[in-house]
Design a protein around this motif. Sequence first.
Motif, short mmCIF file in Angstrom:
data_model
loop_
_atom_site.label_atom_id
_atom_site.label_comp_id
_atom_site.label_asym_id
_atom_site.label_seq_id
_atom_site.Cartn_x
_atom_site.Cartn_y
_atom_site.Cartn_z
N LYS A 6 -2.26 -2.12 5.25
CA LYS A 6 -1.66 -1.97 4.06
C LYS A 6 -2.92 -2.10 2.68
O LYS A 6 -3.52 -3.09 3.41
CB LYS A 6 -0.82 -2.67 3.67
CG LYS A 6 -0.67 -3.97 4.01
CD LYS A 6 0.16 -5.21 3.90
CE LYS A 6 0.01 -6.47 4.34
NZ LYS A 6 1.12 -7.02 3.46
N SER A 7 -2.63 -1.31 1.63
CA SER A 7 -3.65 -1.51 0.62
C SER A 7 -2.94 -0.99 -0.85
O SER A 7 -2.42 -0.41 -0.86
CB SER A 7 -4.82 -0.67 0.01
OG SER A 7 -4.11 0.60 0.68
N GLY A 8 -3.97 -1.74 -1.69
CA GLY A 8 -2.97 -1.60 -3.06
C GLY A 8 -4.36 -1.88 -3.76
O GLY A 8 -5.02 -2.75 -4.42
N ILE A 10 -4.48 -4.17 -7.76
CA ILE A 10 -3.75 -5.06 -8.58
C ILE A 10 -4.41 -5.57 -9.67
O ILE A 10 -5.91 -5.45 -9.72
CB ILE A 10 -3.95 -6.51 -7.64
CG1 ILE A 10 -2.99 -6.89 -6.26
CG2 ILE A 10 -3.18 -6.98 -8.16
CD1 ILE A 10 -3.08 -6.77 -5.71
N SER A 55 -5.10 -6.20 5.57
CA SER A 55 -5.25 -5.71 4.02
C SER A 55 -6.09 -5.57 3.41
O SER A 55 -7.60 -6.25 3.66
CB SER A 55 -3.53 -7.14 3.46
OG SER A 55 -2.95 -6.93 4.28
N GLN A 56 -6.85 -4.79 2.54
CA GLN A 56 -7.10 -4.72 1.78
C GLN A 56 -6.38 -4.78 -0.08
O GLN A 56 -5.97 -3.65 -0.34
CB GLN A 56 -8.08 -3.22 1.61
CG GLN A 56 -9.24 -2.53 1.25
CD GLN A 56 -10.03 -1.33 0.88
OE1 GLN A 56 -9.32 -0.33 0.45
NE2 GLN A 56 -10.77 -1.73 1.68
N PHE A 57 -7.25 -5.83 -0.63
CA PHE A 57 -7.00 -5.99 -2.28
C PHE A 57 -8.06 -5.35 -3.01
O PHE A 57 -9.44 -5.31 -2.97
CB PHE A 57 -6.95 -7.38 -2.50
CG PHE A 57 -6.18 -8.02 -1.78
CD1 PHE A 57 -5.22 -8.72 -2.13
CD2 PHE A 57 -6.44 -8.94 -0.08
CE1 PHE A 57 -4.05 -9.28 -1.28
CE2 PHE A 57 -5.33 -9.42 0.71
CZ PHE A 57 -4.59 -9.30 0.17
N ASP A 88 0.26 -1.56 -8.00
CA ASP A 88 0.86 -2.13 -7.15
C ASP A 88 1.65 -3.52 -7.52
O ASP A 88 2.65 -3.97 -7.19
CB ASP A 88 0.58 -1.83 -6.19
CG ASP A 88 0.23 -1.14 -5.40
OD1 ASP A 88 0.41 -0.01 -4.79
OD2 ASP A 88 -0.88 -0.69 -4.70
N GLU A 169 -0.50 -10.11 -1.23
CA GLU A 169 -0.22 -9.50 -0.28
C GLU A 169 0.53 -8.72 0.05
O GLU A 169 1.30 -7.70 0.76
CB GLU A 169 -0.56 -10.24 0.84
CG GLU A 169 -1.12 -9.86 2.44
CD GLU A 169 -1.67 -10.67 3.66
OE1 GLU A 169 -2.48 -9.62 4.54
OE2 GLU A 169 -1.65 -11.44 3.24
N TYR A 171 3.27 -7.54 -2.26
CA TYR A 171 3.31 -6.88 -2.80
C TYR A 171 2.12 -5.52 -2.23
O TYR A 171 2.24 -4.64 -3.08
CB TYR A 171 2.52 -6.75 -4.51
CG TYR A 171 3.28 -8.18 -4.88
CD1 TYR A 171 5.03 -8.18 -5.24
CD2 TYR A 171 2.98 -9.06 -5.38
CE1 TYR A 171 5.86 -8.70 -5.52
CE2 TYR A 171 4.05 -10.39 -6.44
CZ TYR A 171 4.79 -10.11 -5.95
OH TYR A 171 5.43 -11.37 -6.71
N LEU A 172 1.22 -5.64 -1.58
CA LEU A 172 0.65 -4.24 -1.48
C LEU A 172 1.73 -3.79 0.22
O LEU A 172 1.89 -3.99 0.68
CB LEU A 172 -0.53 -4.61 -0.15
CG LEU A 172 -1.55 -5.79 -0.96
CD1 LEU A 172 -2.39 -5.93 0.20
CD2 LEU A 172 -1.92 -5.47 -2.24
N GLN A 177 -7.27 1.96 4.14
CA GLN A 177 -8.34 1.20 2.73
C GLN A 177 -8.72 2.76 2.29
O GLN A 177 -8.00 3.17 2.16
CB GLN A 177 -8.95 0.77 3.69
CG GLN A 177 -10.20 1.52 4.29
CD GLN A 177 -10.97 0.67 5.35
OE1 GLN A 177 -10.61 0.40 6.92
NE2 GLN A 177 -12.10 0.20 4.94
#
Length: 299
Positions: A6-8, A10, A55-57, A88, A169, A171-172, A177
């Motif tokens: 998952k990624s998003g 911010i 996860s990727q922020f 996101d 995390e 909200y992702l 990625q």
Amino acid sequence: MSEIKKSGIITICGRPNVGKSTLTNALVGEKVAIVTNKPQTTRNRICAILNRGESQFVFMDTPGLHKARTRLGDYMVNVVKESVADVDAIMLLVEPIPNIGTPEQMIIDRIKTLNCPSVLVINKVDTLEHKEDLLAVIQTYQQACDFDAVIPISAKEKEGVEELLKVLEGYLPAGPQLFPDDMVTDQPERQVMAEILREKLLLCLDKEIPHGTAVEITRFAERDDEVIECDATIYCEKNSHKGIIIGKGGAMLKKVSTLARQDMERFMGTKVYLQTWVKVKENWRDNVNLIRNFGYKDE
């Protein structure tokens, strides 16, 4: 490294000098945004990337929202407004004061028009003499906006950053990625070098002078021995400012250049040979063409 599931994106927004760039650096664990104690340090939207587990922020550090007085100021305000769309989650970073100023209200009004999770991040809690004073701050903002979460932190001391990451995390969205594993910022190396030099100008010079400066990297080349040769031109708005930037016998320019070179070498992981010049471009902050030439371009 774990496969990214998952990624998003911010956005971090707030008034000038609230600690957005300090928080950005604390979140990703590396210096990707310049930091000073002067307002309006950040001029461009800066993308910082953190891979953490699956996860990727992708954090977007934005300029401080302020009342624009120049064309450059208009550009910076537009960057903020555009940066809260199609993301996101939005983080509104505020100081621990139970009062909502105009910049905060502008962002809150924008949040209300977007169907997007929002997190109130109260920074600089280490400056509070009485921790119970935090309750008044939280109450003031919760009455103004229905934030999905409220997180008190100290970006400078890295307090609360881990808790903030755990909240964000959630909200992702699921998805691949967005950036390669080894990428911590989308800024080109030339832009990072220019920003490092501009940071040192902000740190070493007083009053309005550093805000009237821009930096252009005119040459960037890697030699066979891996030493990077970097030529930079510092632009200022007045001849009197040029003299102050250079200093008596070139002392100030040498100080700024030495500090910048040391940071450049840390960022690049190799030796840097830096040469700097100072030129005057009167009222460049109101010249659209010069603003674009110095790298402040609309997306």
